[in-house]
Design a protein around this motif. Structure first.
Motif, PDB file in Angstrom:
ATOM      1  N   ARG A 135       0.820  -1.208   0.000  1.00 27.04           N
ATOM      2  CA  ARG A 135       0.000   0.000   0.000  1.00 27.04           C
ATOM      3  C   ARG A 135       0.851   1.254   0.000  1.00 27.04           C
ATOM      4  O   ARG A 135       0.392   2.316  -0.376  1.00 27.04           O
ATOM      5  CB  ARG A 135      -0.919   0.010   1.218  1.00 27.04           C
ATOM      6  CG  ARG A 135      -2.150  -0.818   0.937  1.00 27.04           C
ATOM      7  CD  ARG A 135      -3.254  -0.486   1.926  1.00 27.04           C
ATOM      8  NE  ARG A 135      -4.160  -1.625   2.005  1.00 27.04           N
ATOM      9  CZ  ARG A 135      -4.603  -2.159   3.127  1.00 27.04           C
ATOM     10  NH1 ARG A 135      -4.256  -1.641   4.284  1.00 27.04           N
ATOM     11  NH2 ARG A 135      -5.412  -3.178   3.108  1.00 27.04           N
ATOM     12  N   GLU A 136       2.095   1.111   0.474  1.00 30.05           N
ATOM     13  CA  GLU A 136       2.994   2.263   0.475  1.00 30.05           C
ATOM     14  C   GLU A 136       3.672   2.369  -0.885  1.00 30.05           C
ATOM     15  O   GLU A 136       4.138   1.372  -1.419  1.00 30.05           O
ATOM     16  CB  GLU A 136       4.080   2.079   1.531  1.00 30.05           C
ATOM     17  CG  GLU A 136       3.731   2.655   2.870  1.00 30.05           C
ATOM     18  CD  GLU A 136       4.813   2.334   3.881  1.00 30.05           C
ATOM     19  OE1 GLU A 136       5.994   2.454   3.532  1.00 30.05           O
ATOM     20  OE2 GLU A 136       4.462   1.942   4.992  1.00 30.05           O
ATOM     21  N   HIS A 137       3.763   3.570  -1.383  1.00 28.43           N
ATOM     22  CA  HIS A 137       4.465   3.739  -2.648  1.00 28.43           C
ATOM     23  C   HIS A 137       5.964   3.634  -2.431  1.00 28.43           C
ATOM     24  O   HIS A 137       6.460   3.891  -1.341  1.00 28.43           O
ATOM     25  CB  HIS A 137       4.120   5.087  -3.282  1.00 28.43           C
ATOM     26  CG  HIS A 137       2.716   5.126  -3.783  1.00 28.43           C
ATOM     27  ND1 HIS A 137       2.235   4.229  -4.722  1.00 28.43           N
ATOM     28  CD2 HIS A 137       1.682   5.939  -3.462  1.00 28.43           C
ATOM     29  CE1 HIS A 137       0.973   4.497  -4.951  1.00 28.43           C
ATOM     30  NE2 HIS A 137       0.601   5.517  -4.203  1.00 28.43           N
ATOM     31  N   LEU A 138       6.647   3.243  -3.466  1.00 23.77           N
ATOM     32  CA  LEU A 138       8.091   3.088  -3.374  1.00 23.77           C
ATOM     33  C   LEU A 138       8.755   4.452  -3.487  1.00 23.77           C
ATOM     34  O   LEU A 138       8.397   5.252  -4.360  1.00 23.77           O
ATOM     35  CB  LEU A 138       8.590   2.180  -4.507  1.00 23.77           C
ATOM     36  CG  LEU A 138       7.969   0.770  -4.527  1.00 23.77           C
ATOM     37  CD1 LEU A 138       8.292   0.074  -5.835  1.00 23.77           C
ATOM     38  CD2 LEU A 138       8.447  -0.054  -3.343  1.00 23.77           C
ATOM     39  N   ALA A 139       9.704   4.688  -2.604  1.00 26.17           N
ATOM     40  CA  ALA A 139      10.427   5.964  -2.637  1.00 26.17           C
ATOM     41  C   ALA A 139      11.346   5.995  -3.862  1.00 26.17           C
ATOM     42  O   ALA A 139      11.766   4.945  -4.360  1.00 26.17           O
ATOM     43  CB  ALA A 139      11.238   6.129  -1.364  1.00 26.17           C
TER      44      ALA A 139
END
Ligand SMILES: [Zn+2]
Length: 107
Positions: A7-11
């Motif tokens: 759910r977290e976008h990739l940095a």
């Protein structure tokens, strides 16, 4: 590295490391899983890829230009040297050394 939460976008740093092959195999899997699900990160990765390509192209062109410039400078120098030597030879053909002695130049 917090890449595994889909759910977290990739940095960007993670995507850059992924592009450079600087991530572990398990991280690659996690990143690829996320990329499969997330168009936003896929397009960010594509952008990074384009930027990286442009940068390396720019660097390659610049170093090619620098090589060209130094080759041109070398050619100019050699041409100048050849012209200078031809002139020197011409000078001595037209003005024998006696003239130089008589003129006090080489005395
Ligand atoms: Zn994402």
């Amino acid at each position: 590295m917090r890449t595994n939460r889909s759910r977290e976008h990739l940095a960007d740093e993670i995507l850059a490391a992924f592009l450079d092959g600087e991530v572990s195999k398990s991280q690659i899997r996690a990143i690829q899983n996320h990329l499969n699900l997330c168009w936003k990160c896929r397009s960010a990765l594509a952008e990074l890829e384009t930027a990286a390509e442009a940068t390396s192209r720019l660097l390659a062109e610049r170093s090619k230009d620098e090589i060209d410039r130094s080759l041109q400078a070398r050619e100019r120098f050699l041409r100048w040297k050849a012209a200078f030597e031809a002139r020197e030879l011409f000078f001595f053909k037209c003005h024998p050394p006696q003239w130089a002695f008589a003129g006090g130049v080489l005395a």
